[in-house]
Design a protein around this motif. Sequence first.
Motif, short mmCIF file in Angstrom:
data_model
loop_
_atom_site.label_atom_id
_atom_site.label_comp_id
_atom_site.label_asym_id
_atom_site.label_seq_id
_atom_site.Cartn_x
_atom_site.Cartn_y
_atom_site.Cartn_z
N THR A 55 0.86 -1.18 0.00
CA THR A 55 0.00 0.00 0.00
C THR A 55 0.90 1.23 0.00
OG1 THR A 55 -1.68 -1.17 1.29
CG2 THR A 55 -1.84 1.21 1.21
N THR A 56 0.53 2.23 -0.80
CA THR A 56 1.36 3.42 -0.91
C THR A 56 0.53 4.67 -1.00
OG1 THR A 56 3.07 4.53 -2.25
CG2 THR A 56 1.50 3.13 -3.43
N ASP A 57 1.06 5.75 -0.43
CA ASP A 57 0.44 7.06 -0.56
C ASP A 57 1.02 7.84 -1.74
OD1 ASP A 57 -1.36 6.85 1.50
OD2 ASP A 57 -0.04 7.77 2.99
N TYR A 58 2.01 7.25 -2.43
CA TYR A 58 2.61 8.00 -3.54
C TYR A 58 2.93 7.10 -4.72
CZ TYR A 58 5.18 11.78 -5.85
OH TYR A 58 5.59 12.73 -6.74
N GLN A 59 4.05 6.39 -4.67
CA GLN A 59 4.47 5.58 -5.82
C GLN A 59 4.62 4.12 -5.42
OE1 GLN A 59 6.87 8.96 -8.38
NE2 GLN A 59 8.05 7.72 -6.99
N GLY A 60 4.57 3.24 -6.43
CA GLY A 60 4.68 1.81 -6.19
C GLY A 60 6.04 1.28 -6.60
N LEU A 61 6.12 0.66 -7.78
CA LEU A 61 7.39 0.19 -8.32
C LEU A 61 8.04 1.34 -9.09
CD1 LEU A 61 6.42 -3.35 -9.67
CD2 LEU A 61 7.13 -2.68 -7.36
N PHE A 62 9.22 1.74 -8.67
CA PHE A 62 9.94 2.85 -9.29
C PHE A 62 11.28 2.31 -9.75
CE2 PHE A 62 12.24 6.93 -9.41
CZ PHE A 62 11.31 7.73 -10.05
N LEU A 63 11.32 1.85 -10.99
CA LEU A 63 12.47 1.08 -11.49
C LEU A 63 13.27 1.91 -12.48
CD1 LEU A 63 10.64 -2.35 -12.02
CD2 LEU A 63 11.70 -1.42 -9.94
N LEU A 64 14.41 2.41 -12.00
CA LEU A 64 15.35 3.16 -12.84
C LEU A 64 16.73 2.52 -12.75
CD1 LEU A 64 14.40 6.88 -12.05
CD2 LEU A 64 13.79 5.54 -14.05
N PRO A 65 16.87 1.28 -13.24
CA PRO A 65 18.12 0.55 -13.06
C PRO A 65 19.32 1.19 -13.73
CG PRO A 65 16.69 -0.56 -14.63
CD PRO A 65 15.87 0.52 -14.00
N ASP A 66 19.09 2.04 -14.72
CA ASP A 66 20.20 2.69 -15.42
C ASP A 66 20.56 4.05 -14.84
OD1 ASP A 66 20.93 0.77 -17.18
OD2 ASP A 66 20.48 1.88 -18.99
N GLN A 67 19.91 4.45 -13.77
CA GLN A 67 20.16 5.79 -13.24
C GLN A 67 21.62 5.99 -12.84
OE1 GLN A 67 17.63 6.84 -9.94
NE2 GLN A 67 18.23 8.99 -9.97
N PHE A 68 22.20 5.00 -12.16
CA PHE A 68 23.59 5.10 -11.73
C PHE A 68 24.44 3.91 -12.16
CE2 PHE A 68 21.22 7.57 -8.48
CZ PHE A 68 21.77 8.83 -8.76
N ALA A 69 23.92 3.07 -13.02
CA ALA A 69 24.68 1.89 -13.48
C ALA A 69 24.16 1.51 -14.86
CB ALA A 69 24.54 0.74 -12.50
N HIS A 70 24.78 1.99 -15.89
CA HIS A 70 24.27 1.78 -17.24
C HIS A 70 24.47 0.34 -17.70
CE1 HIS A 70 23.44 5.98 -17.74
NE2 HIS A 70 24.68 6.31 -17.44
N GLY A 71 23.44 -0.21 -18.33
CA GLY A 71 23.53 -1.50 -18.97
C GLY A 71 23.51 -2.69 -18.04
N THR A 72 23.03 -2.53 -16.80
CA THR A 72 23.10 -3.64 -15.85
C THR A 72 21.85 -4.50 -15.83
OG1 THR A 72 22.29 -2.21 -14.09
CG2 THR A 72 24.67 -2.41 -14.32
N THR A 73 20.74 -4.00 -16.35
CA THR A 73 19.48 -4.73 -16.24
C THR A 73 19.05 -5.30 -17.58
OG1 THR A 73 18.76 -3.35 -14.41
CG2 THR A 73 17.05 -4.57 -15.56
N SER A 74 18.63 -6.56 -17.58
CA SER A 74 18.19 -7.19 -18.81
C SER A 74 16.78 -7.74 -18.73
CB SER A 74 19.15 -8.33 -19.20
OG SER A 74 19.19 -9.32 -18.19
N ALA A 75 16.26 -8.03 -17.51
CA ALA A 75 14.96 -8.68 -17.42
C ALA A 75 14.27 -8.33 -16.10
CB ALA A 75 15.12 -10.19 -17.53
N VAL A 76 12.97 -8.03 -16.20
CA VAL A 76 12.12 -7.83 -15.03
C VAL A 76 10.92 -8.75 -15.20
CG1 VAL A 76 10.66 -6.23 -13.75
CG2 VAL A 76 12.86 -5.45 -14.70
#
Length: 309
Positions: free
Chosen positions: A208-229
């Motif tokens: 339960t949230t009063d603002y945001q739920g899943l906030f997925l920015l995997p490239d914000q500080f590490a480029h190219g690290t995420t391939s699958a969710v």
Amino acid sequence: MSGLVDGAKRLRCGTPPLVAIAAGLVLGCGGGSAGAGGGGGAGRDARPVGPALTWAPPRLTHPITVRVTAANSKLDLDRRRDYVVRMPARPLKVAGGLTITGGRNVLLRGGEVVVPWQGARPRYGALRRGLLLRGQTGTVHVEGLRLRGDLGDGIDLDERLGATVQLQNVRVDRVTARDRRHFSDTHPDVVQSWAGPKVLRIDRLSATTDYQGLFLLPDQFAHGTTSAVDLRHVDIAGSRSSAYLLWRDDAARVRLRDVHVSSPGGRAVWQTMWPEPAAWPGARLSRAARRPFVARATAGSRYRSPGYR
């Protein structure tokens, strides 16, 4: 984001038992995979609840077992070693929740984190976080965990070293800000990633949230690290002040199955899924919250795993 965390002592197999006990660690020197029974603080009389989960824990090699206490809740683990993180039998009540830094393959099963009230003006946002996973090099498996109390953030991920993160049968009670109109003090998230992981797997998450739920920015500080969710059986209940309940960049392939979000404030679908609803194929928006996949009695200190498919 939080700053540096306190280091837990690193002990190897063969350490004398009295030394291990004094350090607050129990050494597990057997190889093989962890079983499907209760971990953390699960009571012996607890019974598995719910269907079998999708992903089994990683196979552990000579794992070290670390016991979490209020005085030992900021763990600094050896990236070359495997660990079992054992939660206390009663809820862990500590500002800043639980932090796990390092480790190769890490298993946490069962347990409850309660963030105590941090005052009308908390000194900084990390004091109101439930769980931080940072810097693992293999697979970190978190199962049957409940987060509650004075939560500003549920789970934060800093996995720039390319880990796989598995979250299953996890319940995050309400995350909220002090200022629920302008959110000037913090932007509450259920799960936030600002670096990786390479693979994110979630099966059965209720929040339960009063603002945001899943906030997925995997490239914000590490480029190219995420391939699958891969998200399965997820329900996120917003409030009248909630905004985007699903937010992602384009750094990963996304697979969804039974993902539900609710916005009682009547926000349109394009105001709840960023950058657009098409980026979350199959996600369903409703005005009323659905029955949660993870009930209060499912996750927590008495958790016992239902096993894996």
